[in-house]
Design a protein around this motif. Structure first.
Motif, PDB file in Angstrom:
ATOM      1  N   PRO A   1       0.812  -1.217   0.065  1.00 23.07           N
ATOM      2  CA  PRO A   1      -0.071   0.058  -0.010  1.00 23.07           C
ATOM      3  C   PRO A   1       0.553   1.395  -0.046  1.00 23.07           C
ATOM      4  O   PRO A   1       1.896   1.409   0.473  1.00 23.07           O
ATOM      5  N   VAL A   2       0.254   2.230  -0.649  1.00 18.46           N
ATOM      6  CA  VAL A   2       0.688   3.585  -0.631  1.00 18.46           C
ATOM      7  C   VAL A   2       0.446   4.224   0.881  1.00 18.46           C
ATOM      8  O   VAL A   2      -0.711   4.385   1.267  1.00 18.46           O
TER       9      VAL A   2
ATOM     10  N   GLU B   1       4.699   9.204  -1.592  1.00 13.98           N
ATOM     11  CA  GLU B   1       4.723   8.002  -2.176  1.00 13.98           C
ATOM     12  C   GLU B   1       3.317   8.134  -3.228  1.00 13.98           C
ATOM     13  O   GLU B   1       3.564   7.487  -4.390  1.00 13.98           O
ATOM     14  N   LEU B   2       2.360   8.638  -2.780  1.00 11.01           N
ATOM     15  CA  LEU B   2       1.056   8.899  -3.399  1.00 11.01           C
ATOM     16  C   LEU B   2       1.393   9.890  -4.872  1.00 11.01           C
ATOM     17  O   LEU B   2       0.861   9.589  -5.866  1.00 11.01           O
ATOM     18  N   THR B   3       2.241  10.803  -4.539  1.00 12.82           N
ATOM     19  CA  THR B   3       2.574  11.545  -5.747  1.00 12.82           C
ATOM     20  C   THR B   3       3.193  11.011  -6.691  1.00 12.82           C
ATOM     21  O   THR B   3       2.873  10.824  -8.062  1.00 12.82           O
TER      22      THR B   3
ATOM     23  N   GLY C   1       3.323  -1.394  -7.215  1.00 14.17           N
ATOM     24  CA  GLY C   1       4.252  -2.511  -7.355  1.00 14.17           C
ATOM     25  C   GLY C   1       5.792  -1.924  -7.575  1.00 14.17           C
ATOM     26  O   GLY C   1       5.905  -0.971  -8.225  1.00 14.17           O
ATOM     27  N   TYR C   2       6.821  -2.270  -6.717  1.00  9.72           N
ATOM     28  CA  TYR C   2       8.150  -1.613  -7.016  1.00  9.72           C
ATOM     29  C   TYR C   2       9.209  -2.607  -7.282  1.00  9.72           C
ATOM     30  O   TYR C   2       8.990  -3.827  -6.934  1.00  9.72           O
TER      31      TYR C   2
ATOM     32  N   GLY D   1       0.282  -0.658 -10.558  1.00 10.20           N
ATOM     33  CA  GLY D   1      -0.367  -0.183  -9.428  1.00 10.20           C
ATOM     34  C   GLY D   1      -2.029  -0.474  -9.756  1.00 10.20           C
ATOM     35  O   GLY D   1      -2.318  -0.652 -10.717  1.00 10.20           O
ATOM     36  N   ALA D   2      -2.840  -0.159  -8.604  1.00 13.78           N
ATOM     37  CA  ALA D   2      -4.166  -0.103  -8.803  1.00 13.78           C
ATOM     38  C   ALA D   2      -4.900   0.470  -7.473  1.00 13.78           C
ATOM     39  O   ALA D   2      -4.208   0.779  -6.414  1.00 13.78           O
ATOM     40  N   VAL D   3      -6.120   0.971  -7.338  1.00 13.63           N
ATOM     41  CA  VAL D   3      -6.906   1.383  -6.495  1.00 13.63           C
ATOM     42  C   VAL D   3      -7.614   0.008  -5.974  1.00 13.63           C
ATOM     43  O   VAL D   3      -8.241  -0.413  -6.484  1.00 13.63           O
TER      44      VAL D   3
END
Length: 233
Positions: free
Chosen positions: A114-115, A120-122, A154-155, A164-166
């Protein structure tokens, strides 16, 4: 849950996610018996109305939205409305999808988690938008405080975001939206990574269209019904 239950859960979950995005932008919609509507124009890419039931009609959606300026949109969740006579054009068609609870996640690569912070969100939003700052601004830090919303990234080993996704929790189901893969990352890697990060004890739901649908089906989802999105001139 039978398919109709899952479809209804997907529809309501998606409307809940639209409401969560509106709240992050200081707006609030209205849940009626047959439709969710927003009297103010919603954030970029998000509908001004979402039908909640198969018997929702034109009045249910058009009576609750702002039509004084161009660009109003309606998510016709059951593909039953014809809004052409009201100045709308069909923007796209898609399929609701669902994946049963308890299925194992496919193997994946990368670190999926999770962010947690605004920074991280930016970074996630810029990766999602392909470095378009205006589009990235859609995802505001307020979303991080919403207990029903989990933004997954994902890193790679070098720290790059590869997808990524929500995830949106609405109790009976978990919604999956805004899924993306960056660069040359295979979409199957993102699907597998997000599935590994999602709760396994309830169905996963969402919608996809075009070339984005086959990877979802390959990841264990089933198409459960059509939807349409209409856009006003």
């Amino acid at each position: 849950m039978i398919i109709n239950d899952v479809l209804g859960g997907a529809v309501r979950n998606n409307a809940d996610w639209c409401e969560a995005m509106c709240r992050a932008h200081g707006l609030s919609g209205t849940f009626g018996p047959r439709a969710w509507t927003s009297a103010a124009r919603t954030p970029l890419y998000y509908p001004d109305a979402v039908t909640l039931t198969e018997d929702a009609d034109v009045e249910d959606v058009l009576s609750g939205i702002d039509r004084t300026t161009p660009g109003a949109s309606v998510k016709d969740s059951y593909a039953r409305l014809d809004l052409a006579a009201h100045g709308f054009r069909l923007l796209f068609e898609a399929q609701w999808i669902a994946r049963p609870a308890g299925l194992p996640a496919p193997r994946t690569s990368g670190d999926w988690r999770p962010v947690r912070t605004p920074d991280e969100l930016t970074a996630w939003a810029l990766a999602w938008s392909g470095d378009d700052a205006d589009d990235a601004a859609l995802f505001r830090p307020e979303l991080l405080a919403d207990p029903a919303t989990t933004i997954v990234a994902g890193y790679a080993d070098d720290g790059r975001i590869i997808g990524g996704a929500v995830l949106s929790d609405s109790g009976a189901v978990t919604g999956l939206s805004n899924l993306f893969a960056t660069g040359d990352t295979d979409p199957s890697v993102t699907w597998a990574g997000v599935l590994a990060a999602a709760p396994a004890d309830r169905p996963l739901v969402g919608y996809e269209s075009g070339d984005d649908l086959p990877p979802a089906l390959a990841a264990g989802f089933t198409a459960t019904g059509p939807l349409r999105v209409w856009l006003s001139a």
